[in-house]
Each structure stands twice: as structure tokens, then as C-alpha cells.
Design an enzyme around this catalytic site. Structure first.
Site, short mmCIF file in Angstrom:
data_model
loop_
_atom_site.label_atom_id
_atom_site.label_comp_id
_atom_site.label_asym_id
_atom_site.label_seq_id
_atom_site.Cartn_x
_atom_site.Cartn_y
_atom_site.Cartn_z
N LYS A 173 85.87 83.87 31.71
CA LYS A 173 84.66 83.38 31.22
C LYS A 173 84.66 83.49 29.65
O LYS A 173 84.53 82.46 29.00
CB LYS A 173 83.41 84.37 31.68
CG LYS A 173 82.09 83.93 31.11
CD LYS A 173 80.97 84.61 31.05
CE LYS A 173 80.78 85.88 30.47
NZ LYS A 173 79.74 86.73 30.41
N ASP A 200 78.89 81.69 33.30
CA ASP A 200 78.02 82.89 33.06
C ASP A 200 76.80 83.00 34.10
O ASP A 200 76.91 82.00 34.77
CB ASP A 200 77.60 82.93 31.73
CG ASP A 200 76.34 82.20 31.42
OD1 ASP A 200 76.15 81.38 32.20
OD2 ASP A 200 75.79 82.40 30.13
#
Ligand code: SF4
Length: 211
Positions: free
Chosen positions: A121, A139
Site C-alpha cells: 500500500k 487501503d
């Protein structure tokens, strides 16, 4: 409508809804975004944006954070939670930047992934925001929303969601699309309440409308 057509329509509508959506973490240098994404785990971006001001007042550059005592970093970043491990990662990460990259952030996804505390991420966020490269940032908002919208089906694992989205989202749109999902997830397609489908710009095409 195929999933790809759905994705393109969602991109178009969210662009109109959130024309200026960008990263909600404040930073003016690449290494600062690395620090902020580590602090943002299980913490709000708003709190991170306040805490980093204190951090940079004491440690203004990569070198000073690389040479800092982990305890001193922890004392400042504690309000973000997981203070010890975040302080350790930030210190170790800045050491590598200083010793191996001349104080710069590498513009290579695999090199980013090797940095302490940096997962897919964060590496995607850096690639997209700092280097303007294709990126999909999965996310919590992204994962919740793309499942509700029907772009993926019951997939919660961030890497699997990322891989599915790469098949649907034009690479150059990925980074901004994910930023817009954060805005939409906070304002409309919320996590803690029932989503506000009645005022959502996607309610005629979204699989999750009314559920
Ligand atoms: S229609 Fe409802 S479930 Fe779908 S994106 Fe909008 S708020 Fe979320």
C-alpha cells in the site's frame, strides 16, 4: 455493464464529484511521505499531519532521523499509536535512505518494498504520488468501496484486491481513483454508518445501493 465499463463510469463520476482529490497526508518531500505513511497505520491522517510537524521540528531531514535515538522518535510519534514499532521502522528506513540512496527515496517498487515498515500500500502510494507512476493503493476505504460497488466480489485481502483492480482501472487513473475513494468513503460510502446511497452519485450503477 461489464466490470471494466463499470469501473470507467465510476472513475468518470468520481472525477466530477472530487475534481481535486489528492493525498490527505501533508508532505513536501518524498521521504516525509514515507514517514507519514508508516505513522498512518491505525491512525487518522489528520493526527499524523499534526504529529509530523513536531517530529520535523526536532529532526528536519533524513540524516537527523537516521542518527536519532529510537526513544526520542517514539516520544514524539506515540500519539499515533504503535509508537515503538513505528519509531524503529522510521529510524531504520531513514538509515537505509541515507546510507544506500544518498538520502533519496528510490523510484522502484521492489526497492521500496524492501524498506522497513513499507508494504504494498505504501509503496504504491509513493510510486503514484511522488513519482507519478501507475499505482493502486488498497487501503480500508478502497477495499470496502470496490466490494460494495461490485468491482470485486467478496475479496478483502489487499493484494488480491489490488491485482483485480489492475485488470479494470487504466494504469494512469489508479492513483487518483484511489484518492477519490478515500474522499467518497469518508463523506458518503461510510464504514460505521449505513452508506448514504440516497445522495451518492453512483447509486444507479452501484451493486451495493440500498444494501
Ligand atoms: S450507492 Fe451506496 S454503496 Fe454504492 S458507492 Fe454509493 S454510498 Fe456506497
Amino acid at each position: 455493464m461489464t466490470k471494466k465499463e463499470l469501473a470507467l463510469e465510476i472513475i468518470k463520476r468520481l472525477k466530477k464529484e472530487y475534481p481535486d482529490a489528492g493525498c490527505t497526508l501533508d508532505y513536501n518531500q518524498a521521504w516525509k511521505l514515507l514517514v507519514s505513511v508508516r505513522l498512518a497505520a491505525q491512525c487518522t491522517d489528520a493526527r499524523v499531519n499534526v504529529v509530523v510537524q513536531k517530529l520535523y521540528a526536532k529532526f528536519p531531514d533524513v540524516k537527523s532521523l537516521a542518527e536519532a535515538d529510537v526513544d526520542a522518535i517514539e516520544e514524539i510519534v506515540r500519539p499515533c499509536g504503535l509508537g515503538r514499532s513505528k519509531a524503529r521502522d522510521i529510524n531504520a528506513c531513514m538509515k537505509i535512505l541515507w546510507e544506500q540512496y544518498g538520502g533519496n527515496v528510490p523510484d522502484d517498487f521492489d526497492a521500496l518494498l524492501k524498506l522497513p515498515g513499507v508494504g504494498r500500500k505504501s509503496a504504491n502510494l509513493i510510486m503514484g504520488d511522488v513519482f507519478g507512476k501507475p499505482a493502486i493503493v488498497t487501503d480500508t476505504h478502497c477495499i470496502r468501496l470496490v466490494n460494495r460497488m461490485g468491482l470485486v466480489d467478496g475479496i478483502k485481502d489487499p493484494k488480491k484486491v489490488e491485482m483485480e483492480l489492475w485488470k479494470l482501472i487504466p494504469p494512469e487513473e489508479g492513483s487518483d481513483f484511489c484518492h477519490r475513494l478515500v474522499y467518497h468513503g469518508r463523506d458518503v460510502c461510510t464504514a460505521r454508518t449505513k452508506p448514504y446511497c440516497d445522495k451518492c452519485c453512483l447509486n444507479d450503477i452501484c451493486a451495493g445501493n440500498g444494501r
